[in-house]
Design a protein around this motif. Structure first.
Motif, PDB file in Angstrom:
ATOM      1  N   ILE A  59       2.059   0.342  -2.696  1.00 30.17           N
ATOM      2  CA  ILE A  59       1.911   0.834  -4.070  1.00 30.17           C
ATOM      3  C   ILE A  59       0.595   1.586  -4.198  1.00 30.17           C
ATOM      4  O   ILE A  59      -0.401   1.231  -3.584  1.00 30.17           O
ATOM      5  N   ARG A  60       0.642   2.643  -5.018  1.00 25.08           N
ATOM      6  CA  ARG A  60      -0.427   3.638  -4.974  1.00 25.08           C
ATOM      7  C   ARG A  60      -1.846   3.083  -5.114  1.00 25.08           C
ATOM      8  O   ARG A  60      -2.690   3.325  -4.294  1.00 25.08           O
ATOM      9  N   ARG A  61      -2.107   2.401  -6.230  1.00 22.33           N
ATOM     10  CA  ARG A  61      -3.508   2.017  -6.459  1.00 22.33           C
ATOM     11  C   ARG A  61      -3.636   0.572  -6.955  1.00 22.33           C
ATOM     12  O   ARG A  61      -2.880   0.139  -7.813  1.00 22.33           O
ATOM     13  N   TYR A  79       5.520   4.835  -0.585  1.00 21.73           N
ATOM     14  CA  TYR A  79       4.982   4.314  -1.840  1.00 21.73           C
ATOM     15  C   TYR A  79       5.736   3.102  -2.375  1.00 21.73           C
ATOM     16  O   TYR A  79       5.234   2.409  -3.247  1.00 21.73           O
ATOM     17  N   ASN A  80       6.958   2.884  -1.901  1.00 21.89           N
ATOM     18  CA  ASN A  80       7.708   1.747  -2.446  1.00 21.89           C
ATOM     19  C   ASN A  80       7.062   0.417  -2.079  1.00 21.89           C
ATOM     20  O   ASN A  80       7.060  -0.515  -2.886  1.00 21.89           O
ATOM     21  N   CYS A  81       6.547   0.340  -0.873  1.00 22.17           N
ATOM     22  CA  CYS A  81       5.898  -0.914  -0.448  1.00 22.17           C
ATOM     23  C   CYS A  81       4.376  -0.821  -0.566  1.00 22.17           C
ATOM     24  O   CYS A  81       3.730  -1.775  -0.971  1.00 22.17           O
TER      25      CYS A  81
END
Lengths: 134, 271
Positions: free
Chosen positions: A62-64, A58-60
């Protein structure tokens, strides 16, 4: 003479039983190899999420709805088909950085079992499905 | 810096100059990063997390205020203590220029030293929901059933869409189990459900026979990661996550209307 015949017959039966057992084992082994994933490979969303969390995806990604440095967001990954995802996520796109000898070997992906990879892909695909959580 | 980032930064600065309160479910101030030079980044910031509660019950919810107060206290206490994630692969941080180098990766341990304050507030009109606000709708009942990993069927006291999506609780079930509101909101903050019977003491265990309501360090780290979804935003100093494209009101409307969820509520209140 009769006892010799009986001994020979019993011996033959035992021999055929022995051979039959060995062949049956071989057939079972072949059958198991056909299914590469063990029966115990079941999908648990919580465990699959831990894989994603531990790899710090998720760090790179990004969720949405937002890209960091033009890297696909997580919901964009979810729109890819599964076979493309395996290729994209685990093989080509990370350029071997997450392999045993790669730059990020502490988080290496090549320690994941086939079952874990399958479940991680399942989790990514589910992300785009907005499944309600009780 | 990309054009969207510049627009966000501009909006934030204008709001601060006008002394207006920043809006959105997550507002952060005093953001800064400390680099210990040995691969550990500590992220600091004061976060205000606002959860808007919308009463959609037919007969009203007389205990709503006390449930909201309880939920606010639990959210604040569970987010206290920060979080820690090791082996985080990110872009290299330059502490002298206070910026990230997007051409070079680095593996860090990240210590989240965030001070989080939760606000659980009731709203009376749909117009009070803006952008990607966090929302918890209270309904009469929920018909949705789920089957756990052991094959057993359960009713749902609450239902949420993960990662920023709307959450819904049944008023009667919330009265019976005061933690349901927090459980559903933590789905909004990115946590998943636990069904492992050896973890009945965890808040995210959802098979109904909890022995306690704890949050693990890893889960807290995951929520902090959700709160600061883009670590490079830490360099902006202030941050307000108001993504107008992610429209909570539309999402809630679709969620409520989805017949598979089986929500019973006063439709006249949602117009």
């Amino acid at each position: 003479m009769v006892s010799n015949t009986i001994k020979l017959s019993l011996g033959s039966i035992l021999f055929f039983l022995f051979v039959a057992c060995i062949n049956e084992n071989k057939i079972n082994i072949k059958a198991q190899k056909k299914n590469s994933l063990p029966d115990s490979c079941r999908y648990y969303a919580y465990d699959a999420r831990q894989i994603i969390s531990n790899l710090s995806c998720y760090n790179c990604h990004i969720r949405r709805g937002e890209r960091l440095n033009n890297i696909l967001s997580f919901d964009e990954l979810a729109t890819m088909d599964s076979s493309k995802l395996v290729n994209f996520v685990f093989i080509k796109r990370h350029n071997g950085n997450y392999s045993m000898k790669g730059a990020f070997k502490t988080n290496r992906m090549d320690t994941l079992s086939d079952c874990e990879i399958k479940n991680a892909i399942h989790y990514i695909k589910d992300y785009g499905r907005d499944i309600p959580m009780p | 810096m990309m054009a969207d980032d510049l627009i966000d930064l501009f909006k934030t600065k204008i709001s601060l100059l006008q002394n207006q309160a920043l809006s959105g479910g997550i507002v952060a101030k005093n953001l800064h990063i400390s680099d210990n030079g040995s691969g550990e980044l500590t992220l600091y910031g004061d976060f205000t997390i606002t959860l808007k509660v919308l009463d959609l019950t037919t007969g009203g919810a007389p205990n709503l205020n006390s449930l909201m107060t309880f939920t606010q206290q639990v959210i604040t206490s569970k987010l206290r203590g920060g979080g820690y994630k090791s082996g985080v692969i990110y872009f290299e941080y330059n502490s002298s220029t206070k910026s990230f180098n997007f051409r070079k990766n680095h593996t860090y341990s990240i210590r989240y030293n965030f001070s989080c304050n939760a606000r659980v507030v009731q709203i009376n009109m749909l117009s009070q929901l803006k952008g990607n606000d966090f929302v918890l709708a209270v309904v009469d009942s929920i018909g949705y059933q789920f089957t756990d990993q052991y094959g057993k069927k359960h009713n749902s006291g609450g239902l949420a869409q993960r990662d920023g999506g709307p959450a819904v609780v049944s008023y009667n079930e919330w009265r019976k189990n005061k933690y349901i509101g927090v459980h559903e909101f933590f789905h909004t903050l990115g946590l998943g459900d636990i069904e492992d019977v050896s973890k009945k003491g965890r808040l995210m265990y959802h098979l109904g026979d909890n022995t306690s309501y704890n949050i693990s360090d890893n889960e807290r780290g995951d929520m902090m990661n959700f709160l600061m979804r883009n670590i490079s935003d830490m360099t902006k100093g202030t941050y307000s996550y108001t993504n107008l494209n992610y429209n909570t009101l539309n999402l809630l409307s679709r969620f409520l209307k989805d017949t598979t969820n089986g929500f019973k509520y006063n439709k006249a209140k949602f117009r």
